[in-house]
Write a protein that holds these residues in place. Structure first.
Motif, mmCIF file in Angstrom:
data_model
loop_
_atom_site.group_PDB
_atom_site.id
_atom_site.type_symbol
_atom_site.label_atom_id
_atom_site.label_comp_id
_atom_site.label_asym_id
_atom_site.label_seq_id
_atom_site.Cartn_x
_atom_site.Cartn_y
_atom_site.Cartn_z
ATOM 1 N N ASP A 206 9.115 9.614 -6.763
ATOM 2 C CA ASP A 206 10.046 9.188 -7.807
ATOM 3 C C ASP A 206 11.003 8.151 -7.244
ATOM 4 O O ASP A 206 11.845 8.460 -6.399
ATOM 5 N N ASP A 207 10.862 6.883 -7.724
ATOM 6 C CA ASP A 207 11.749 5.798 -7.295
ATOM 7 C C ASP A 207 11.791 5.649 -5.779
ATOM 8 O O ASP A 207 12.852 5.465 -5.175
ATOM 9 N N GLY A 208 10.628 5.734 -5.174
ATOM 10 C CA GLY A 208 10.543 5.494 -3.738
ATOM 11 C C GLY A 208 10.880 6.676 -2.868
ATOM 12 O O GLY A 208 10.971 6.532 -1.648
ATOM 13 N N HIS A 209 11.037 7.844 -3.492
ATOM 14 C CA HIS A 209 11.384 9.033 -2.720
ATOM 15 C C HIS A 209 10.605 10.234 -3.250
ATOM 16 O O HIS A 209 10.354 10.325 -4.452
ATOM 17 N N PRO A 210 10.271 11.172 -2.369
ATOM 18 C CA PRO A 210 9.626 12.398 -2.850
ATOM 19 C C PRO A 210 10.662 13.340 -3.449
ATOM 20 O O PRO A 210 11.818 13.371 -3.021
ATOM 21 N N ARG A 211 10.264 14.059 -4.457
ATOM 22 C CA ARG A 211 11.119 15.117 -4.993
ATOM 23 C C ARG A 211 10.231 16.274 -5.426
ATOM 24 O O ARG A 211 9.047 16.102 -5.705
ATOM 25 N N SER A 212 10.829 17.442 -5.496
ATOM 26 C CA SER A 212 10.067 18.620 -5.882
ATOM 27 C C SER A 212 9.767 18.606 -7.378
ATOM 28 O O SER A 212 10.471 17.965 -8.165
ATOM 29 N N PHE A 213 8.730 19.301 -7.766
ATOM 30 C CA PHE A 213 8.357 19.443 -9.172
ATOM 31 C C PHE A 213 9.383 20.338 -9.857
ATOM 32 O O PHE A 213 9.636 21.454 -9.420
ATOM 33 N N SER B 283 0.845 -1.195 0.000
ATOM 34 C CA SER B 283 0.000 0.000 0.000
ATOM 35 C C SER B 283 0.879 1.243 0.000
ATOM 36 O O SER B 283 1.963 1.254 0.588
ATOM 37 N N PRO B 284 0.422 2.295 -0.682
ATOM 38 C CA PRO B 284 1.232 3.517 -0.693
ATOM 39 C C PRO B 284 1.386 4.078 0.703
ATOM 40 O O PRO B 284 0.475 4.042 1.528
ATOM 41 N N SER B 285 2.548 4.604 0.957
ATOM 42 C CA SER B 285 2.835 5.195 2.259
ATOM 43 C C SER B 285 2.144 6.545 2.370
ATOM 44 O O SER B 285 1.733 7.136 1.369
ATOM 45 N N PRO B 286 1.999 7.050 3.581
ATOM 46 C CA PRO B 286 1.423 8.400 3.730
ATOM 47 C C PRO B 286 2.184 9.450 2.937
ATOM 48 O O PRO B 286 1.586 10.361 2.362
ATOM 49 N N GLN C 200 3.848 8.962 0.090
ATOM 50 C CA GLN C 200 3.510 8.796 -1.320
ATOM 51 C C GLN C 200 2.127 9.350 -1.620
ATOM 52 O O GLN C 200 1.909 10.006 -2.640
ATOM 53 N N ARG C 201 1.174 9.088 -0.730
ATOM 54 C CA ARG C 201 -0.175 9.614 -0.942
ATOM 55 C C ARG C 201 -0.172 11.137 -0.924
ATOM 56 O O ARG C 201 -0.892 11.776 -1.708
ATOM 57 N N TYR C 202 0.639 11.719 -0.051
ATOM 58 C CA TYR C 202 0.729 13.180 -0.014
ATOM 59 C C TYR C 202 1.278 13.720 -1.330
ATOM 60 O O TYR C 202 0.765 14.713 -1.869
ATOM 61 N N CYS C 203 2.320 13.079 -1.852
ATOM 62 C CA CYS C 203 2.882 13.515 -3.140
ATOM 63 C C CYS C 203 1.832 13.432 -4.243
ATOM 64 O O CYS C 203 1.716 14.347 -5.079
ATOM 65 N N GLU C 204 1.074 12.350 -4.261
ATOM 66 C CA GLU C 204 0.052 12.183 -5.294
ATOM 67 C C GLU C 204 -1.026 13.255 -5.198
ATOM 68 O O GLU C 204 -1.501 13.772 -6.204
ATOM 69 N N ARG C 205 -1.402 13.608 -3.972
ATOM 70 C CA ARG C 205 -2.429 14.634 -3.796
ATOM 71 C C ARG C 205 -1.925 15.991 -4.266
ATOM 72 O O ARG C 205 -2.647 16.741 -4.937
ATOM 73 N N THR C 206 -0.676 16.328 -3.909
ATOM 74 C CA THR C 206 -0.171 17.638 -4.315
ATOM 75 C C THR C 206 0.023 17.705 -5.825
ATOM 76 O O THR C 206 -0.253 18.740 -6.448
ATOM 77 N N ALA C 207 0.487 16.605 -6.428
ATOM 78 C CA ALA C 207 0.673 16.595 -7.880
ATOM 79 C C ALA C 207 -0.664 16.743 -8.600
ATOM 80 O O ALA C 207 -0.769 17.457 -9.605
#
Length: 277
Positions: free
Chosen positions: A53-60, A13-16, A18-25
């Motif tokens: 991105d590859d298991g890590h958050p990164r800025s746009f 399951s996506p981690s919190p 990852q879910r945050y990144c998806e929501r902001t994107a």
């Protein structure tokens, strides 16, 4: 027995995070779609929006933002990104499921027929990119490996989709006119409603290309191709006659001051069989 085999493990399951990144994107995607002001979008991009991105958050990145601006034809935001970040905005590290070169942005511009933004992009290349890097960018096969554009240059894609305005922008900034065979196939496969655009793309390639070698298919079906191309152009491509005078003059213009081609009056633009004959 097959029914006793263990089922493949479910993806985690996506981690919190990852879910945050998806929501902001997704929120940023909607903001660009709604064409919010460029300054507001840039504040969101630089402070609030992240990609997983590859298991890590990164800025746009600016290139990621330009991809969204292309999809939604947000010309003001595209102009802001290119003015602020120059060639840095022309690079995107990822596109969906696969890694791709920065020239994936060219393919998106052609596929969506975003001629205004494409013009801004190629002007940025002309003004700010070294010659070698510019040529590599314009002529690379930057389509996503999982998509229909894989292995194609932006010129080839413009020819296949009959995007004549996009094709002229690319050729005028130095992209190689290497899709003559594809242009002939597109012309032959076009219905009456599409033939004008397909012929326009072929004519543009003929203006910018060196003397092309005669494709075998022309000589295999001479009557059919003479009907499609006109007597003079068919004779030139098949090696039976010199190029028509108008074509010679326009080739000289295209190869000396290519950016002036779009300023020609309509009756001087070679885009129909009648003008070629």
């Amino acid at each position: 027995m097959p029914w006793l085999l263990s089922s493949p493990p479910h993806p985690p399951s996506p981690s919190p995070c990852q879910r945050y990144c998806e929501r902001t994107a997704f929120a940023f995607y909607c903001a660009v779609r709604d064409k919010l002001p460029a300054w507001l979008l840039e504040d969101m991009r630089s402070m609030e929006v992240f990609l997983w991105d590859d298991g890590h958050p990164r800025s746009f990145s600016p290139g990621d933002a330009l991809m969204y601006a292309l999809v939604h034809d947000h010309q003001d935001y595209a102009r802001y990104l290119l003015r602020s970040f120059s060639v840095k905005a022309l690079h995107v590290a990822r596109c969906g499921m696969c890694r791709s070169g920065g020239s994936a942005l060219l393919h998106v511009a052609v596929r969506y027929n975003r001629t205004t933004i494409l013009g801004l992009m190629v002007d940025t290349l002309k003004d700010s990119a070294p010659e070698g890097w510019r040529q590599e960018y314009l002529n690379s096969c930057g389509g996503c490996a999982h998509g229909a554009d894989a292995g194609k240059t932006a010129v080839q894609l413009a020819v296949e989709l009959s995007r004549a305005d996009c094709l002229l922008l690319l050729l005028a900034r130095g992209a190689r006119p290497h899709a003559l065979d594809a242009a002939l196939l597109r012309l032959a496969a076009s219905g009456a409603a599409e033939r004008r655009d397909a012929r326009h793309c072929l004519d543009l390639l003929l203006l910018f290309a060196p003397r092309p070698a005669a494709p075998c298919r022309l000589l295999d079906e001479p009557q059919r191709w003479q009907s499609l191309l006109g007597r003079d152009v068919f004779g030139w491509l098949s090696g039976l006659a010199p190029p028509p005078l108008l074509l010679q003059a326009l080739r000289t213009l295209a190869q000396s001051v290519p950016c002036q081609m779009s300023q020609l009056p309509a009756f001087l633009r070679p885009h129909s069989k009648d003008q070629a004959t």
